[in-house]
Scaffold this active site. Structure first.
Site, short mmCIF file in Angstrom:
data_model
loop_
_atom_site.label_atom_id
_atom_site.label_comp_id
_atom_site.label_asym_id
_atom_site.label_seq_id
_atom_site.Cartn_x
_atom_site.Cartn_y
_atom_site.Cartn_z
N ARG A 58 0.92 -1.09 0.16
CA ARG A 58 0.02 -0.06 0.08
C ARG A 58 0.90 1.12 0.06
O ARG A 58 0.55 2.42 -0.46
CB ARG A 58 -0.96 -0.01 1.25
CG ARG A 58 -1.80 1.16 1.09
CD ARG A 58 -3.14 1.03 2.20
NE ARG A 58 -2.69 0.46 3.40
CZ ARG A 58 -2.17 1.26 4.43
NH1 ARG A 58 -1.84 2.54 4.45
NH2 ARG A 58 -1.77 0.49 5.62
N TYR A 111 -16.19 14.69 -16.31
CA TYR A 111 -16.72 13.24 -16.10
C TYR A 111 -17.73 13.29 -14.88
O TYR A 111 -17.40 13.83 -14.00
CB TYR A 111 -15.35 12.61 -15.70
CG TYR A 111 -15.89 11.02 -15.53
CD1 TYR A 111 -15.92 10.13 -16.59
CD2 TYR A 111 -15.57 10.66 -14.16
CE1 TYR A 111 -16.25 8.89 -16.41
CE2 TYR A 111 -15.81 9.21 -13.92
CZ TYR A 111 -16.22 8.33 -15.05
OH TYR A 111 -16.48 6.93 -14.91
N ASP A 183 -7.77 17.11 -15.50
CA ASP A 183 -8.05 15.70 -15.88
C ASP A 183 -7.37 15.77 -17.12
O ASP A 183 -8.13 16.33 -18.22
CB ASP A 183 -9.42 15.67 -15.57
CG ASP A 183 -9.86 14.03 -15.96
OD1 ASP A 183 -8.98 13.31 -16.75
OD2 ASP A 183 -11.06 13.72 -15.67
N LYS A 208 -8.45 4.40 -19.47
CA LYS A 208 -8.62 4.64 -20.65
C LYS A 208 -7.31 4.49 -21.58
O LYS A 208 -6.93 3.53 -21.94
CB LYS A 208 -9.24 6.01 -20.65
CG LYS A 208 -10.28 6.18 -19.71
CD LYS A 208 -11.51 5.58 -19.72
CE LYS A 208 -12.20 5.56 -18.61
NZ LYS A 208 -12.62 6.89 -17.96
C1 LIG Z 1 -13.23 7.26 -16.70
C2 LIG Z 1 -12.92 8.79 -16.40
C3 LIG Z 1 -12.79 8.98 -14.92
C4 LIG Z 1 -12.87 8.04 -13.95
O1 LIG Z 1 -11.92 6.98 -14.09
P1 LIG Z 1 -12.16 5.44 -13.55
O2 LIG Z 1 -10.85 4.99 -13.79
O3 LIG Z 1 -13.63 5.04 -14.07
O4 LIG Z 1 -12.44 5.66 -11.94
C5 LIG Z 1 -12.37 10.49 -14.70
N1 LIG Z 1 -12.26 11.37 -15.71
C6 LIG Z 1 -12.61 10.92 -17.08
C7 LIG Z 1 -12.46 12.12 -18.04
C8 LIG Z 1 -12.75 9.64 -17.27
O5 LIG Z 1 -13.16 9.48 -18.81
#
Ligand SMILES: *Cc1c(COP(=O)(O)O)cnc(C)c1O
Length: 393
Positions: A58, A111, A183, A208
């Site tokens: 962790r 998101y 992000d 992603k």
């Molecule tokens: C999918 C996504 C998230 C969240 O991520 P997870 O891996 O599903 O927890 C945050 N921001 C964007 C732009 C995303 O596409």
């Protein structure tokens, strides 16, 4: 070669810090929860920080460390903090950087859960939030209050594809004693590096583009400064939202092909966006590479490519969109994005369903908006697939 900084594609293959006593060609999975100390004093030195030996997964793990240093380098940052998911990265940032009475200015089009968790949960602990179209810097300026501690931007925004000027936002944040958090999921560090433009922290849903194969959920925060990195790492460790070594291995493997995946998919995306824009059944298309995109010039300046996310609306609105979504045969009807497979989805009823209807409309997430994530299939097949789906409307 030693003193020369390698290119992005080379660093995606050879980057990441990893002690390699046995000379393995790839970073192995250290599937262990704990690490053996050499003796009691060594254990004490590991805990005091005098020795950087591993203690407990962790807190740190060699496979995860290789990934953290890899992505930190790709993002031109100092520290990478891997998390169990993108949302774990979001909540680590919120919890470490915002306190009772603080205020955050955020992109309205983000998101869905990043906004929902702030409005429904962090608000219970006294964190205030305002949502604006950050693509308009005047709206951001007007929303700043004396207690604003964070400007939170998603660019290109999910799912409206609006582009925010990161340099201008960084300056605005710093002039007002706030941090800029970005992000960067939609672009990946291959196409956009917000820390180079002044952002303080950047994060990814590595679920992603970085992993890219739709087989793992994972997150990563990268900071420009080491001090901020320490603060966030400590929060991640205490929250317990760490990554698993197996996840880290999968993402390391995915990153090796990030460059060629992104190049291929964005080449196809440009063709698909042009096809949609010219199609009589299409009302509008938003893709940063199209001259018709309102921030096309900014995208050219700030990004190193236009990416592979497209949003559009059909003339028949949601009903027409449903016919298309139900009839595509190559693209798959699923949320998520940035994988090798092309995905189609309906944000209003899927990824953004928990965001209030009013907030969605204000953010430009109309009922008819369809989001399309271009994969690496043959573009002829994707075009044919869309064409036959549109023919059915
Ligand atoms: C999918 C996504 C998230 C969240 O991520 P997870 O891996 O599903 O927890 C945050 N921001 C964007 C732009 C995303 O596409």
């Amino acid at each position: 070669m030693k003193n020369k900084k390698l290119g992005l594609n080379s660093r995606m293959i050879h980057g990441g810090e990893f002690e390699n006593p046995l000379g393995s060609a790839t970073v192995p999975i250290y599937q262990t929860s704990t690490f053996i100390f050499k003796d009691a004093d060594h254990g004490a030195r590991c805990f005091s920080g005098e020795d950087d030996g591993y203690i407990y997964t962790r807190i740190g793990n060699p496979t995860i460390h290789a990934l953290e240093t890899m992505v930190a380098d790709l993002e031109s940052g100092s520290t990478g903090i891997a998390t169990s998911s993108g949302m774990a990265a979001v909540n680590t940032l919120y919890m470490a950087l915002l306190s009772k009475g603080d205020h955050i200015v955020s992109s309205a089009a983000v998101y869905g859960p990043s906004r929902v968790v702030m409005e429904q949960h962090w608000s219970r602990f006294g964190v205030e939030s305002t949502y604006v179209n950050t693509a308009n810097i005047d709206e951001v300026k007007a929303a700043i209050r004396p207690n604003t501690k964070m400007i939170y931007v998603e660019t290109p925004a999910n799912p409206t594809m609006d582009i925010t000027d990161l340099e201008a936002c960084a300056k605005l944040a710093h002039d007002n004693g706030a941090l800029l958090v970005v992000d960067n999921t939609f672009s990946s560090p291959y196409l956009q590096r917000p820390l180079e433009l002044g952002a303080d922290a950047v994060f990814h849903s590595m679920t992603k583009f970085l992993n890219g194969h739709a087989d793992i959920v994972a997150g990563m925060i990268v900071t420009r400064e080491k001090e901020l990195g320490k603060k966030l790492r400590s929060m991640m460790i205490n929250l317990g939202c760490n990554m698993d070594p197996h996840q880290a291995y999968m993402v390391l493997r995915g990153i090796k092909t990030l460059g060629i995946r992104v190049e291929r998919s964005q080449q196809s995306a440009m063709q698909i966006a042009r096809f949609l824009e010219a199609h009589p059944k299409v009302e509008w298309v938003k893709y940063p590479g199209l001259e018709s995109h309102p921030q096309h010039e900014l995208a050219k300046k700030q990004m190193h490519g236009f990416g592979s996310m497209i949003s559009f609306e059909l003339k028949g609105g949601l009903e027409a969109g449903k016919v298309l979504m139900n009839n595509v045969q190559v693209a798959i009807l699923a949320v998520s994005l940035g994988g090798v497979e092309t995905l189609i989805q309906h944000p209003a009823s899927m990824t953004h369903s928990k965001v209030s209807h009013d907030a969605k409309l204000k953010a430009g997430i109309t009922d008819g908006l369809v989001r399309y994530s271009v994969g690496i299939e043959d573009v002829e097949d994707l075009l044919e697939d869309l064409k036959q789906g549109l023919d059915r409307i």
